[in-house]
Design an enzyme around this catalytic site. Structure first.
Site, short mmCIF file in Angstrom:
data_model
loop_
_atom_site.label_atom_id
_atom_site.label_comp_id
_atom_site.label_asym_id
_atom_site.label_seq_id
_atom_site.Cartn_x
_atom_site.Cartn_y
_atom_site.Cartn_z
N LYS A 178 0.82 -1.22 0.00
CA LYS A 178 0.00 0.00 0.00
C LYS A 178 0.85 1.27 0.00
CE LYS A 178 -4.13 -2.18 1.88
NZ LYS A 178 -3.71 -3.58 2.12
C1 LIG Z 1 -4.39 -4.71 1.61
C2 LIG Z 1 -3.57 -5.95 1.49
C3 LIG Z 1 -3.94 -7.02 0.63
C4 LIG Z 1 -5.22 -7.02 -0.17
O1 LIG Z 1 -5.17 -6.09 -1.22
P1 LIG Z 1 -6.52 -5.67 -1.99
O2 LIG Z 1 -6.14 -4.58 -2.90
O3 LIG Z 1 -7.47 -5.24 -0.90
O4 LIG Z 1 -7.00 -6.89 -2.69
C5 LIG Z 1 -3.08 -8.10 0.53
N1 LIG Z 1 -1.94 -8.18 1.26
C6 LIG Z 1 -1.56 -7.18 2.10
C7 LIG Z 1 -0.30 -7.34 2.88
C8 LIG Z 1 -2.35 -6.03 2.24
O5 LIG Z 1 -1.98 -5.06 3.10
#
Ligand SMILES: *Cc1c(COP(=O)(O)O)cnc(C)c1O
Length: 468
Positions: free
Chosen positions: A112
């Site tokens: 993210k």
């Molecule tokens: C947010 C997250 C996900 C999921 O991603 P999406 O875009 O919601 O499908 C997977 N792995 C980690 C470590 C995350 O922080």
């Protein structure tokens, strides 16, 4: 570039307004009016470029002159300069046909950071030009909150309130949020669950007087700019192993369908992608849909991969919009029925068409731990539980020989150290910039799950900020 709502009722907006709006006024999500397209020679010409150059070329058609080229390039460079690896998103080869893209070299060790480091700077730039201020309100089960705080701390035009459920996020996750001392960051430990935090955020947005007084905004994955910034690393990774002159598939661990939707967008932009393989944990609504053609809501169960403990994948609405040929009224109607009955099938033809590109695999906690152990033994690579689910989904896929699969590693193993330790006997260490995380002082406010108390706290904090 103009942007449309997936529900067809909200005003059509340009890039800057889509960025600040987040969710569309009709409850839908914004989508570009057309997909920018790159030919194979144009894609080939990006080979050998660094991450920032690929980022600029892929995102420029979406920003479409709303920010001038030099300023946008500078923002990209600034967003990724602090990342802990010179390749920004390095690739690692796991076996003859399987690669890993490490998306965990940002400041909070989850993918993210890649979108949010840029989105924080985009907000600052657009708000500065308009002489406006916003208050970002968000709920987090761990990763989104820390990435958003890290991206927005110290920015003059932004005040930020992040709610986490008291005692229900990991200590690393909590400390990544609460040890940030910037005056514009307000952490709230809410006495309740993650769902209570989300309901609190919705209730605050629904209070029109409060929302207008403080100019509320959101940075969760419904924001188009986040998807846009995630498209970059699909091109980047594919280029690194020979795209567009090679058969490639991606495997992505999925919760809200945001990350894998960015892969879909890359395909629509001309990147040849054979298949999109989704990894689910026990919260497997998407995998069940791709298997059976029925989407049915169930209760969320806690797993080793908490960032995917999600019931309704909000970004799936963007995929529906495409498969309903961009008929917003039809999308609004099926989603309304789904919300009311907890069931939907979206038609057999659409399910088959989606199945030509997507497949889903469900990987439970025991298998996840076994995969972490197995990959460590065979390659020396330590995986976090989310990344292990992506890797195992890739291994379960049956693709024609010669297809390379790239699995997306979404978090650093040290973010979820217990799983790695249990599976391999090795406790992964935090990288140097976070080595003293457990010694840093924390600051947060504990509040009851009560809207009056929370609104009063917001008013008081924001008034104090104005005096300062
Ligand atoms: C947010 C997250 C996900 C999921 O991603 P999406 O875009 O919601 O499908 C997977 N792995 C980690 C470590 C995350 O922080």
């Amino acid at each position: 570039m103009r942007y449309l709502s997936t529900r067809g009722q909200a005003p059509i907006l340009e890039f800057e307004d889509v960025l600040l709006a987040g969710l569309a006024g009709d409850g839908g999500l914004y989508m570009p009016e057309v997909w920018p397209h790159f030919t194979k020679p144009e894609i080939r010409a990006m080979r050998g470029s660094d991450y920032n150059e690929v980022a600029f070329r892929i995102m420029a058609p979406y920003v479409d002159g709303a920010i001038d080229e030099a300023a946008f390039r500078a923002m990209i460079a600034d967003a990724y300069q602090g990342f802990g690896h010179p390749a920004t998103a390095p690739l690692v080869q796991l076996d003859n046909s399987l690669w890993l893209t490490e998306l965990f070299h940002g400041p909070t060790l989850a993918f993210k950071d890649y979108p949010l480091q840029l989105v924080g700077r985009l907000f600052d730039h657009v708000l500065g030009a308009r002489r406006k201020k916003v208050t970002i309100i968000g709920a987090t089960s761990g990763d989104t909150g820390s990435a958003a705080i890290e991206a927005c701390q110290g920015r003059d035009a932004i005040q930020m309130f992040i709610f986490h459920p008291e005692g229900r996020v990991s200590e690393v996750q909590r400390r990544q949020m609460t040890t940030v001392m910037s005056a514009n960051v307000h952490n709230i430990a809410l006495k309740g669950t993650f769902d209570d935090c989300q309901d609190m955020v919705k209730a605050l947005f629904a209070d029109k007087v409060l929302a207008q007084r403080h100019n509320f905004s959101a940075v969760n994955s419904i924001n188009w700019a986040r998807i846009m910034a995630q498209i970059v690393y699909y091109f980047w990774a594919a280029l690194a192993i020979g795209a567009p002159d090679r058969r490639i598939a991606f495997a992505v661990p999925t919760g809200n369908f945001g990350n894998v939707f960015a892969a879909y967008a890359a395909k629509r932009m001309g990147l040849p992608i054979e298949r999109l393989i989704i990894g689910s944990n026990a919260n497997d609504i998407l995998t069940r849909y791709f298997e059976s053609g029925q989407m049915t809501m169930q209760n969320v169960v806690p797993t080793l991969s908490p960032s995917m403990d999600i019931q309704v994948s909000s970004n799936f609405e963007r995929l529906l919009f495409e498969y309903y040929h961009r008929d917003g009224a039809a999308v609004a109607k099926v989603l309304e029925r789904f919300r009311r009955t907890g069931k939907a099938n979206f038609g057999k033809g659409r399910w088959r068409a989606m199945g030509n590109l997507f497949e889903g695999h469900r990987i439970g906690d025991n298998t996840t731990k076994a995969v972490i152990g197995d990959i460590y033994k065979s390659t020396g690579q330590l995986l976090d539980p989310h990344s292990a689910i992506g890797v195992e989904a890739a291994r379960r896929s049956h693709l024609p020989a010669g297809t390379a699969i790239i699995a997306m590693a979404t978090a650093h193993p040290a973010k979820f150290p217990a799983a790695a330790e249990e599976s391999t006997g090795i406790r992964p260490k935090l990288p140097p910039q976070l080595a003293d995380l457990f010694e840093r002082p924390e600051r947060f406010e504990t509040l009851p799950n009560n809207i009056e108390r929370v609104s009063a706290y917001l008013d008081q904090q924001l008034a104090a900020g104005e005096d300062a």
